[in-house]
Each structure stands twice: as C-alpha cells, then as structure tokens.
Enzyme design. Structure first.
Site, short mmCIF file in Angstrom:
data_model
loop_
_atom_site.label_atom_id
_atom_site.label_comp_id
_atom_site.label_asym_id
_atom_site.label_seq_id
_atom_site.Cartn_x
_atom_site.Cartn_y
_atom_site.Cartn_z
N ASN A 11 -6.77 -7.00 -7.15
CA ASN A 11 -7.22 -6.06 -6.13
C ASN A 11 -7.95 -6.91 -5.09
O ASN A 11 -9.02 -7.46 -5.36
CB ASN A 11 -8.15 -5.01 -6.73
N TYR A 114 -2.05 0.80 -8.38
CA TYR A 114 -3.47 1.00 -8.06
C TYR A 114 -3.83 2.44 -8.38
O TYR A 114 -3.55 3.36 -7.62
CB TYR A 114 -3.72 0.68 -6.58
N ASP A 154 -4.88 -2.84 -10.68
CA ASP A 154 -6.20 -2.24 -10.88
C ASP A 154 -5.96 -0.83 -11.40
O ASP A 154 -5.69 0.08 -10.63
CB ASP A 154 -6.96 -2.24 -9.56
N HIS A 272 -12.96 -8.03 -7.39
CA HIS A 272 -12.10 -8.24 -8.56
C HIS A 272 -11.70 -9.71 -8.63
O HIS A 272 -11.65 -10.40 -7.61
CB HIS A 272 -10.82 -7.41 -8.45
#
Length: 281
Positions: A11, A114, A154, A272
């Site tokens: 991410n 995501y 993510d 991240h």
C-alpha cells in the site's frame, strides 16, 4: 527448469508522495518482477510518469479521483485483465485488479486487492461487508479455476491475535472484528472442510494459504503497517494486514518471505511496508 519470480505488494499511501520519499530507489534495487500496489491515488498518466522503463502497467482507478486505486506493474507481459467483483450495482472500482500471466508456459493469476478500512457500526462497515462477500465469492471461483493464483494487498483485517500488537484494545474496532476475522478463517481453512471462526459463523474452507503466516510461523506479526501517530513504528506496535494469499500449489513454491521494514521512522515512504516473496514457477 523453474523460474524464480519475485512478487511484491505494498500500500503506497499515494504513489506520488511515496516516490518523493524514496519509493523509486527501493523499486530500482529490489529486483521485483511483479509489483502490486494499493491506495495508488493517481491517474494513469501520473503513474506512467513514475513507473516506466520496461514496466508493463495496469491500473484500476477508484470512482472518486484521488481515492483508493490498485495497480500491477510487471517486467513480464500482461495477459487478460479483470477489474470488478460483486453485483453490478456494487462499486468495487479501485479495489480489485486481476491480471493473468504466462510464466515458463504456466498460467499464473495475480490480484492486487485493497479492502475497505471500515468503521464499526457505520455505513463504511456495510461497504466492507459487501466487499468481503464479493471477495469470498470470487476467491472460491479462482481457487476452482486456477492452480497458480495469488491474491495480494492491503486486506485491512488482522486474522488473529498474532497479527496485532495491541489486539485486546481492538476487538470491537474495524480491522479486528470477530465477523471480519471469520472471512479469513474460512479463506485459510482447507477446501470443503468445516471452518471454526471466532464469531461462530461457521462455513466451509476456501482452501487458500496465508503465505506470511506459513513462512513466519507462530510468532507475533511480523507486522506490515504502523500508524504515523505516536511511537507505533519505534515500538513495533503494528498490524499484519498486508498479505500474500496463494493457492496451495503456489504456496509450496514460495520462499524468502520478507517485510521490507524501513530502518527508521524518517526513512519510511509509506505507513505500510512492502511484502516481498519469491515463487518458483
């Protein structure tokens, strides 16, 4: 003779900001063959200006400019691309991107995903439930269709207590709700077997493998996300919410699972860290 393919997921928390902070140097030195990105928050022209020089790129932008966005950049040519999951009326734009590859004559599918962050007991969480339902349905199909498939990204859920440093304070918060964790228990239960989620929801296993947990073993973390607030990074008070989720046949081929954690707080280019794995195809 097998080919070792290095696949990374991160991410980027806005790719333009990440590049200003050093992402390009990391990518140049890391030897990545396929890079999956989430929260790109840029259009195709903006991404092309940053990632070029021999990279093949596919981008799935969110409906709202400057939000979400997933991408896959590859050193090998891209095959068929699929972009949306769930019912037609459900907006999954910017959150799911499937790309087929051919590696040494073998078909491989890589997904950049995501998942919504959510917020307990709000409409944001309702959107997250819808996405998790659509994701589970598509992953069941993928598992049946393809021997070598990988969903990375993510995923915004810590599966169990090992995945969050301060898990006790988060059991009623999005990202660690028992119902959310149930989706992941079903995902990682062998195909067709009865699942035993902590929320008692039951169901049957989808038969995918959590490569990170399998490689790291029964240890806290290793974490992939730390809040920018307070001393979370310095004290390693993180969450493991960035995953490589593989079909069993691909998981057997995984090695060198690594989280590229920055050496210091001020050297981070995202909140991240990249998750990097080698796969022998």
């Amino acid at each position: 003779m097998s080919k070792s393919l290095r696949i990374a997921s991160v991410n980027v928390n806005g790719i333009r900001a990440a590049y200003r902070k050093g992402m390009g140097d990391w990518l140049e030195d890391r030897g990545v063959d396929i890079l999956a990105m989430q929260e790109v928050r840029a259009n195709r022209k903006q991404v092309d200006e940053l990632i070029n020089d021999g990279w093949h790129l596919e981008l799935e932008e969110a409906s709202a400019a400057g939000r979400a966005g997933v991408a896959i950049a590859s050193r090998i040519p891209l095959g068929e691309v699929r972009r949306r999951i769930g019912p037609e009326e459900f907006d999954s734009a910017g959150r799911w991107l499937e790309v087929d590859f051919e590696v040494e004559g073998k078909p491989l599918t890589v997904v950049s995903c995501y998942v919504h962050s959510g917020e307990a007991d709000t409409p944001k969480q309702e959107e997250k439930w819808k996405f998790l339902d659509a994701m589970a349905e598509r992953m069941a199909e993928l598992r049946a269709e393809r021997e070598l498939a990988l969903v990375v990204g993510d995923l915004n859920v810590g599966h169990d207590e090992r995945d969050i440093k301060n898990w006790k304070g988060n059991v009623k918060k999005a990202g660690f709700l028992p119902r959310e964790r149930g989706y992941f228990t079903r995902m990682f239960t062998p195909i067709g077997e009865a699942a035993e989620p902590v929320d008692g929801s039951g169901g049957v296993g989808l038969g995918w493998v959590d490569v990170g947990r399998e490689q790291a073993g029964d240890v806290p973390g290793p974490y992939t996300w730390w809040s920018y607030r307070g001393k979370a990074f310095d004290t390693d008070a993180g969450w493991r919410i960035d995953y490589h989720v593989a079909t069993p046949e691909l998981a057997k081929r995984a090695s060198n699972y690594t989280i590229d954690r920055a050496a210091a707080y001020d050297q981070r280019w995202s909140d991240h860290s990249p998750v990097v794995v080698d796969y022998a195809i």
